[in-house]
Design an enzyme around this catalytic site. Structure first.
Site, PDB file in Angstrom:
ATOM      1  N   PRO A  84       0.815  -1.220   0.000  1.00 15.62           N
ATOM      2  CA  PRO A  84       0.000   0.000   0.000  1.00 15.62           C
ATOM      3  C   PRO A  84       0.850   1.273   0.000  1.00 15.62           C
ATOM      4  O   PRO A  84       1.676   1.463   0.886  1.00 15.62           O
ATOM      5  CB  PRO A  84      -0.806  -0.105   1.299  1.00 15.62           C
ATOM      6  CG  PRO A  84      -0.283  -1.285   2.048  1.00 15.62           C
ATOM      7  CD  PRO A  84       0.809  -1.924   1.274  1.00 15.62           C
ATOM      8  N   GLU A  85       0.663   2.112  -1.008  1.00 17.16           N
ATOM      9  CA  GLU A  85       1.287   3.431  -1.025  1.00 17.16           C
ATOM     10  C   GLU A  85       0.138   4.438  -1.098  1.00 17.16           C
ATOM     11  O   GLU A  85      -1.033   4.054  -1.033  1.00 17.16           O
ATOM     12  CB  GLU A  85       2.262   3.540  -2.208  1.00 17.16           C
ATOM     13  CG  GLU A  85       3.357   2.472  -2.119  1.00 17.16           C
ATOM     14  CD  GLU A  85       4.527   2.660  -3.106  1.00 17.16           C
ATOM     15  OE1 GLU A  85       4.718   3.777  -3.612  1.00 17.16           O
ATOM     16  OE2 GLU A  85       5.247   1.675  -3.345  1.00 17.16           O
ATOM     17  N   LYS A 101       0.011   8.082   3.730  1.00 14.76           N
ATOM     18  CA  LYS A 101      -0.483   6.718   3.827  1.00 14.76           C
ATOM     19  C   LYS A 101      -1.394   6.531   5.039  1.00 14.76           C
ATOM     20  O   LYS A 101      -1.741   5.417   5.392  1.00 14.76           O
ATOM     21  CB  LYS A 101       0.696   5.736   3.906  1.00 14.76           C
ATOM     22  CG  LYS A 101       1.659   5.844   2.720  1.00 14.76           C
ATOM     23  CD  LYS A 101       2.776   4.827   2.857  1.00 14.76           C
ATOM     24  CE  LYS A 101       4.015   5.250   2.097  1.00 14.76           C
ATOM     25  NZ  LYS A 101       5.170   4.392   2.422  1.00 14.76           N
TER      26      LYS A 101
END
Ligand SMILES: [Zn+2]
Length: 259
Positions: A2-3, A55
């Site tokens: 996840p970015e 994030k």
């Protein structure tokens, strides 16, 4: 992994379901939150907003309460219709919010907390975050100021992962943005001009926004990331790979055309 694009995409989907709505039910199946009483504390409260910084994802409820999440390397958000197969096993769910036919699920933590708005504002880690690379507007001067305050000997690739300089870029976008701008991620900050730094971040911003509009993942470029030893799409030189920075994150680059 996840970015920022993945997180913005998740926030958009969660917002579409929960904005201005009181969830029908909130469950915290993970033992870590067994005694936190979130279902009771959040009962009857509407979601005011769902927003992102880098994030970090925030689901803000009425009554000054905010769910704060950071997926690190392992977590995931799922937005599923009733009866639809979840993207991960139910036993890995840490949080489930039910609204009509929708199930919004946070899997595998690892940072999930219910906090008050004032505590979130005082959180030093959150307050220190740099400008969000895919936020509505990007504070270019703020980014450059933070970049120039860092050690001039620090490699550019390492600085791009520092969320206090710019928030939202992870290892994939770091490598691909340096490649797109033809700049070596090992080059020291003192030898990177403002224009070059803005070119790298400008590419990341444009393409990450597009990725967030898609599914937050599959529209990522793959010129160098995870392609060690394969020919560079621009010049044919084999792609290099080496661990970089304190966290020893692998960085990928072309030694032939990135300088
Ligand atoms: Zn090349």
């Amino acid at each position: 992994m996840p970015e920022g694009d993945t997180i913005h995409h998740a926030a958009r989907r969660i917002r579409a379901v929960l904005q201005d709505r009181v969830p029908d039910q909130i469950l915290t199946p993970h033992p870590r939150h067994g005694y936190d009483r979130w279902p009771e504390r959040l009962a009857g409260r509407a979601v005011r907003s769902v927003d992102v910084h880098g994030k970090h994802l925030f689901v803000r409820f009425e009554g000054e309460l905010t769910l704060h999440s950071h997926l690190r390397m392992t977590g995931a958000w799922g937005v599923h219709r009733e009866g639809e197969r979840w993207k991960r096993a139910a036993r890995r769910a840490w949080l489930v919010m039910r609204a009509g036919e929708w199930r919004i699920v946070e899997f595998d933590g690892p940072v999930l907390e219910l906090t008050s708005d004032s505590r979130a504002r005082r959180d030093r880690r959150l307050a220190a975050l740099g400008p969000d690379v895919i936020g509505e507007r990007f504070d270019r001067n703020g980014f450059l100021r933070r970049l120039r305050a860092a050690d001039a000997a620090r490699p550019l690739g390492d600085a791009l992962l520092d969320q206090r300089i710019v928030a939202g870029i992870g290892n994939v976008w770091k490598a691909e943005s340096c490649f797109a701008a033809a700049i070596d991620p090992w080059r020291a900050l003192g030898r990177v001009s403002d224009e070059e730094a803005l070119a790298v971040v400008g590419f990341a911003r444009e393409r990450m926004r597009r990725s967030a509009d898609g599914d937050g993942f599959s529209e990522r470029p793959r010129a160098v990331y995870d392609r060690a030893g394969r020919p560079c799409p621009r010049c044919g030189t084999p792609i290099g790979r080496r661990a970089q920075g304190d966290a020893n994150r692998l960085t990928y680059w072309c030694p032939g055309c990135q300088s």
